[in-house]
Scaffold this active site. Structure first.
Site, PDB file in Angstrom:
ATOM      1  N   ASP A  16       0.796  -1.219   0.000  1.00  0.00           N
ATOM      2  CA  ASP A  16       0.000   0.000   0.000  1.00  0.00           C
ATOM      3  C   ASP A  16       0.834   1.278   0.000  1.00  0.00           C
ATOM      4  OD1 ASP A  16      -2.642  -0.613  -0.085  1.00  0.00           O
ATOM      5  OD2 ASP A  16      -3.062   0.517   1.782  1.00  0.00           O
ATOM      6  N   ALA A  18       3.894   1.733  -0.998  1.00  0.00           N
ATOM      7  CA  ALA A  18       4.583   1.920  -2.285  1.00  0.00           C
ATOM      8  C   ALA A  18       3.626   2.487  -3.323  1.00  0.00           C
ATOM      9  CB  ALA A  18       5.150   0.585  -2.756  1.00  0.00           C
ATOM     10  N   HIS A 240       4.945  12.100  14.851  1.00  0.00           N
ATOM     11  CA  HIS A 240       4.634  13.355  14.161  1.00  0.00           C
ATOM     12  C   HIS A 240       4.569  14.553  15.120  1.00  0.00           C
ATOM     13  CE1 HIS A 240       3.990  10.645  10.946  1.00  0.00           C
ATOM     14  NE2 HIS A 240       2.716  10.388  11.139  1.00  0.00           N
ATOM     15  N   LYS A 342      -7.715  18.465  10.541  1.00  0.00           N
ATOM     16  CA  LYS A 342      -6.890  19.656  10.697  1.00  0.00           C
ATOM     17  C   LYS A 342      -5.638  19.341  11.521  1.00  0.00           C
ATOM     18  CE  LYS A 342      -8.683  23.475  12.867  1.00  0.00           C
ATOM     19  NZ  LYS A 342      -9.563  24.627  12.823  1.00  0.00           N
ATOM     20  N   ARG A 346      -0.833  26.152  17.980  1.00  0.00           N
ATOM     21  CA  ARG A 346      -1.329  27.412  18.541  1.00  0.00           C
ATOM     22  C   ARG A 346      -0.407  27.840  19.669  1.00  0.00           C
ATOM     23  NH1 ARG A 346      -6.734  29.065  17.897  1.00  0.00           N
ATOM     24  NH2 ARG A 346      -7.486  27.988  16.078  1.00  0.00           N
ATOM     25  N   GLN A 374      -2.306  21.938   7.931  1.00  0.00           N
ATOM     26  CA  GLN A 374      -3.225  21.445   6.910  1.00  0.00           C
ATOM     27  C   GLN A 374      -4.637  21.490   7.445  1.00  0.00           C
ATOM     28  OE1 GLN A 374      -1.369  17.563   6.703  1.00  0.00           O
ATOM     29  NE2 GLN A 374      -2.987  16.633   7.886  1.00  0.00           N
TER      30      GLN A 374
HETATM   31  C1  BG6 Z   1       0.261   8.294   9.413  1.00  0.00           C
HETATM   32  C2  BG6 Z   1      -0.632   7.555  10.372  1.00  0.00           C
HETATM   33  O1  BG6 Z   1       1.583   8.271   9.879  1.00  0.00           O
HETATM   34  O2  BG6 Z   1      -0.183   9.638   9.305  1.00  0.00           O
HETATM   35  C3  BG6 Z   1      -2.076   7.621   9.915  1.00  0.00           C
HETATM   36  O3  BG6 Z   1      -0.221   6.186  10.461  1.00  0.00           O
HETATM   37  C4  BG6 Z   1      -2.500   9.044   9.672  1.00  0.00           C
HETATM   38  O4  BG6 Z   1      -2.934   7.020  10.885  1.00  0.00           O
HETATM   39  C5  BG6 Z   1      -1.483   9.763   8.787  1.00  0.00           C
HETATM   40  O5  BG6 Z   1      -3.770   9.019   9.034  1.00  0.00           O
HETATM   41  C6  BG6 Z   1      -1.810  11.236   8.710  1.00  0.00           C
HETATM   42  O6  BG6 Z   1      -1.013  11.876   7.764  1.00  0.00           O
HETATM   43  P1  BG6 Z   1      -1.511  13.218   7.061  1.00  0.00           P
HETATM   44  O7  BG6 Z   1      -0.341  13.632   6.250  1.00  0.00           O
HETATM   45  O8  BG6 Z   1      -2.709  12.839   6.253  1.00  0.00           O
HETATM   46  O9  BG6 Z   1      -1.868  14.156   8.155  1.00  0.00           O
END
Ligand code: BG6
Length: 484
Positions: A16, A18, A240, A342, A346, A374
Site C-alpha cells: 500500500d 509503495a 509526528h 486539521k 497554537r 493542513q
Molecule cells: C500516518 C498515520 O503516519 O499519518 C495515519 O499512520 C495518519 O494514521 C497519517 O492518518 C496522517 O497523515 P496526514 O499527512 O494525512 O496528516
C-alpha cells in the site's frame, strides 16, 4: 545525483505505501525534472509479476500526481523483480540486474543506489542484511529509507536500531517522518529564526501555553488491525507531534544551512527532547470513538478485538524543563473520528497586563499565533484592534497569511516528494536521527506501558465530536484559553 547513474529500489513494491506514496512521489519528481532521464526504478517484493503487470497496477495511483503526458515514459523506467526479503540468492540476482542497468545508463562511472523500504518492520532487518551482503553500490552511495513503526517502545526500538547500525552507518539511514516534509513544518525554522520580533517573545515570560493538534474526521477504516497494535500515541504523538514539538521549542541550531547543518538541526532537537520528562497517566486524557448511529465505532472495525482498550484519541500535557520553557504547558492532542480534519500549532501568549483596567468591558483575549499545517497552510496572529467604525472597544481580529491567497501558483509538493528529493540530495536534517528517535521513545514509553497494563482506560466519545470533554477541561486547567 543527476549526473551519476541512479537506481531506486522499492522494497515491498506491491504494498500500500509503495502504491499510494512512494511511486506517486517518484512520478511527481520525474515529471518536474528532479529525476534523471536514465533513472531505473526497480520494484522488489515476494509476489511474482512482470514489469507490465507492475505498471498496470501503478497506473491508477499515478494519475493525480504529475504530468499525465509523462506517465508512460516514467512507467518505462519501472522494472520488477520478485524475491524473499531474507533470500540472499534473490538479492544477489537483483544486484546482477542492477549492474546491467548501471552499465546501460553509461552516464558516469559512479552508480548511486537508493533502497526505499515500503515493508513492515518485521522484515526491515532481513532486507537490510540481504542488501548489506549482496546489493550495495560498488561505486557510489547506498542509502536506506525506512519508515515507522520503529519498534513499539524504547527497548524494541533500540534493538532495531542496533541491528541496522551494524549494517549501515547513520549517514546512510534516512528515517522518514512525513510530517517533516510538510510545508509548514519545514517553515518553522525560518519563521522562528528569521523574524526578529518573535524570538524575544518565544519563551516562558510571554507564552502561556502551546497547543499542537492533529485531528482526522475519519476512523480507522479497515486499518483497525494495524491500528489496534499501535494506538494513537504510537501512530501520531510519539512521532509526528513530538517532531513538531521539537521544532517549535528547540534552541537555535548552530547553522540551518551549509556544511554540517543536518547535524546541528538534529542536535538542537535532541537537546530539546532530553529536557522533556516522561509523560504520565495523570498528564493525559485518552479516548476511543463510538458510533454515531450512521458511522461505526472503533470496536465495530472487523480488525479490532471486541474488548480493545486502545486509545484513538489522546490529549497530553508535555513539560519542557529548561530555561526557556519551564512552567509552560505544551498540549499535544491527536484523535481519529473527530469533527474536523486539521493539524495546527497554537502558541498562546499571556494576556496584556493592562487588559483588566485600561479598557472597559470584558478581558482582552490573549494573542495567539496559529500555524496551520493542513488543510490550506496558513499563519495567522490573533490580534486585538479597535473595532472599526465609530466604536472604540477592542476587538479580536487576525493578521492573516493564508498561503492559497498569497502564493496561489506555487508548486506545493506532497511531503513524500519533498523528502525523496532530500534523500537524493543527501540532505538529512529532515530525517529522524537515531538518538532523536530514542529520546522521543523515552518520553512516551512509561505511559504506553502503563496503558498496556490497564492503568488508564479510554473515555468513549462520539464519532464526529470534539473528543472527550475531559480533554478541554485538561487544557483549560493548565491555562489554555478557548476564544473561539
Ligand atoms: C500516518 C498515520 O503516519 O499519518 C495515519 O499512520 C495518519 O494514521 C497519517 O492518518 C496522517 O497523515 P496526514 O499527512 O494525512 O496528516
Amino acid at each position: 545525483y543527476m549526473l551519476d547513474n541512479l537506481i531506486i529500489v522499492v522494497i515491498g513494491a506491491s504494498g500500500d505505501l509503495a502504491k499510494k506514496k512512494t511511486y506517486p512521489s517518484l512520478f511527481d519528481l520525474y515529471s518536474h525534472g528532479y529525476l534523471p532521464e536514465h533513472v531505473v526504478i526497480m520494484g522488489y517484493a515476494r509476489s511474482h509479476k512482470t514489469n507490465d503487470e507492475l505498471r498496470d497496477q501503478l497506473r491508477p495511483f499515478l494519475s493525480d500526481h504529475g504530468d499525465a503526458s509523462k506517465m508512460e515514459e516514467f512507467l518505462s523506467k519501472c522494472m520488477y523483480k520478485s524475491g524473499g526479503y531474507d533470500d540472499r540468492d534473490a538479492f544477489a540476482s537483483l544486484h546482477a540486474d542492477l549492474l546491467d542497468y548501471e552499465a546501460e545508463q553509461e552516464v558516469s562511472t559512479t552508480s548511486n543506489r537508493l533502497f526505499y523500504f515500503a515493508v513492515p518492520p518485521n522484515v526491515f532487518l532481513d532486507a537490510a542484511r540481504s542488501i548489506h551482503e549482496t546489493a550495495v553500490s560498488p561505486s557510489g552511495w547506498t542509502r536506506i529509507v525506512v519508515e515507522k513503526p520503529f519498534g513499539h517502545d524504547y527497548d524494541s526500538c533500540k534493538e532495531l536500531s542496533l541491528g541496522l547500525a551494524e549494517l549501515f552507518t547513520e549517514d546512510q539511514l534516512y528515517r522518514i517522518d512525513h510530517y517533516l516534509g510538510k510545508e509548514m513544518v519545514q517553515n518553522l525554522i525560518c519563521l522562528r529564526f528569521a523574524n526578529e520580533f518573535l524570538e524575544p517573545l518565544w519563551n516562558r515570560n510571554h507564552v502561556q501555553c502551546v497547543l499542537i493538534t492533529f485531528k482526522e474526521d475519519f476512523g480507522t477504516q479497515g486499518r483497525g488491525g494495524y491500528f489496534d497494535k499501535s494506538g494513537i500515541i504510537r501512530d501520531i504523538l510519539q512521532n509526528h507531534l513530538t517532531q513538531v514539538l521539537s521544532l517549535v521549542a528547540m534552541e537555535p541550531p548552530v547553522r540551518v544551512s551549509g556544511p554540517g547543518h543536518s547535524h546541528y538541526v538534529r542536535d538542537a532537537k535532541v537537546q530539546l527532547l532530553e529536557c522533556v520528562p516522561p509523560v504520565t497517566v495523570e498528564d493525559v486524557v485518552l479516548g476511543q470513538y463510538v458510533g454515531d448511529g450512521e458511522r461505526e465505532g472503533y470496536l465495530d472495525d472487523p480488525g479490532v478485538p471486541a474488548d480493545s482498550q486502545t486509545p484513538t484519541f489522546c490529549s497530553a500535557v508535555v513539560k519542557i524543563q529548561n530555561r526557556r520553557w519551564d512552567g509552560v504547558p505544551f498540549i499535544l492532542k491527536a484523535g481519529k473520528a473527530l469533527d474536523d480534519r486539521k493539524a495546527e500549532i497554537r502558541v498562546q501568549f499571556k494576556p496584556p497586563p493592562a487588559g483588566s483596567y485600561l479598557f472597559d468591558g470584558p478581558a482582552i483575549p490573549p494573542n495567539e499565533l496559529v500555524i496551520r499545517l493542513q488543510p490550506k497552510e496558513a499563519i495567522y496572529l490573533k490580534t486585538n484592534v479597535k473595532a472599526p467604525g465609530l466604536r472604540s472597544a477592542p476587538l479580536q481580529s487576525e493578521l492573516d497569511l493564508s498561503y492559497h491567497l498569497r502564493y496561489p501558483d506555487t508548486y506545493n509538493p506532497d511531503a513524500y516528494t519533498r523528502l525523496l528529493l532530500d534523500i537524493l540530495r543527501g540532505q538529512q536534517s529532515t530525517f529522524v536521527r537515531d538518538d532523536e528517535l530514542m529520546a522521543s521513545w523515552k518520553i512516551w514509553t512509561p505511559l504506553l506501558h502503563a496503558i498496556d497494563e490497564g492503568q488508564a482506560a479510554p473515555i468513549p466519545y462520539r464519532f464526529g465530536s470534539r473528543g472527550p470533554a475531559e480533554a478541554d477541561e485538561l487544557a483549560k486547567s493548565v491555562g489554555f484559553v478557548y476564544s473561539g
